[in-house]
Write a protein that holds these residues in place. Structure first.
Motif: not given
Length: 283
Positions: A122-134
């Motif tokens: 929630d704090a960093a929505p921009g990291l969601r695609p990268a985390t989902a990619a991992a």
């Protein structure tokens, strides 16, 4: 030490390949719960869901996410291709390569968990695609490894085919009960994993991914230990130790009786025949 070794041996004997694959299925349920609930409705393991979401989003009349599912789909394929390359020349069954791949899956999950704990979805929505990619990369590697191990009805990432077989072979279908228990267990464990992932997300999504990482790491270690123990069986201790006299007995002539007349066989008989041939050849 002897007691610990015996306890460890008992545990390893109870470990089975289907059981390990069911544990990976549980981990997939946890990871997919995190992806769907915290990473913009992204499935890290179930690619059918991402394909359907992308198809609906392509119409332009929905507000469904596109970037996350698309990145997850590409990374899943990359992970599966990587594992396929590693296992291309591997022998069937568990090997060191399977251990290495599943350890890599666990490390990817640990990295994603650390990011989620430190930053938060929630704090960093921009990291969601990268985390989902991992997560998707890890699940692709896991799925390809499970495919190599080839435990029937347990793919570890989806249960659609498992449910199909369960229903088709049930009493209402073809009335073939084979594999019903394993199929039902696969469905149950992915449900339990999803429930556990959803519950842990209420605390922290990083904690949920960390639990999945621990499960995969445990599977990797147990699989490797089981393979090593199978390839180094314990020496047999059920009979008396062989003595030098026993070895000599194998070369002794065997004396039998035919109608009360002793008859010599074995090495002594062979030597007698050789002696007779030599005597016939003399001038």
């Amino acid at each position: 030490m002897t007691g610990r070794a015996a306890c460890a041996g008992t545990v390893l004997r109870r470990v089975s390949l289907p059981g390990l694959m069911l544990a990976l299925t549980f981990a997939t349920g946890v990871v997919d719960a995190v992806g769907y609930l915290r990473l913009d409705k992204v499935f890290a393991g179930n690619m059918t869901g991402n394909v359907v979401i992308l198809g609906m989003a392509a119409t332009g009349v929905t507000d469904l996410p596109v970037l996350g599912p698309a990145v997850a789909l590409v990374c899943f394929l990359a992970g599966a291709a990587l594992a396929g390359r590693v296992l291309r020349t591997a022998a069937p069954g568990w090997s060191v390569r399977c251990t290495g791949l599943l350890t890599g899956v666990a490390l990817l999950l640990v990295a994603a968990a650390l990011v989620l704990v430190a930053v938060g979805a929630d704090a960093a929505p921009g990291l969601r695609p990268a985390t989902a990619a991992a997560l998707a990369l890890a699940m692709g590697m896991q799925a390809a490894t499970a495919r190599h191990l080839a435990v029937k009805d347990v793919t570890t990432v989806v249960v659609t085919s498992t449910l199909t077989g369960l229903a088709a072979d049930s009493r209402l279908g073809a009335a073939r009960a084979q594999g019903a228990l394993r199929r039902a267990a696969a469905v149950m464990w992915i449900i339990l994993g999803a429930a556990a992932g959803a519950a842990l997300c209420q605390v922290n999504e990083g904690l949920a991914v960390a639990v999945a990482a621990l499960v995969v790491l445990a599977v990797s270690g147990l699989g490797d230990l089981t393979t090593r123990s199978d390839s180094h069986p314990a020496p047999a201790t059920t009979g008396p130790a062989a003595s030098p006299a026993a070895g000599d007995a194998l070369t002794r002539p065997v004396v039998r009786e035919d109608n009360g007349v002793p008859r010599t066989t074995g090495i002594q008989l062979a030597r007698q025949q050789e002696t007779r041939q030599q005597e016939k050849g003399r001038p």
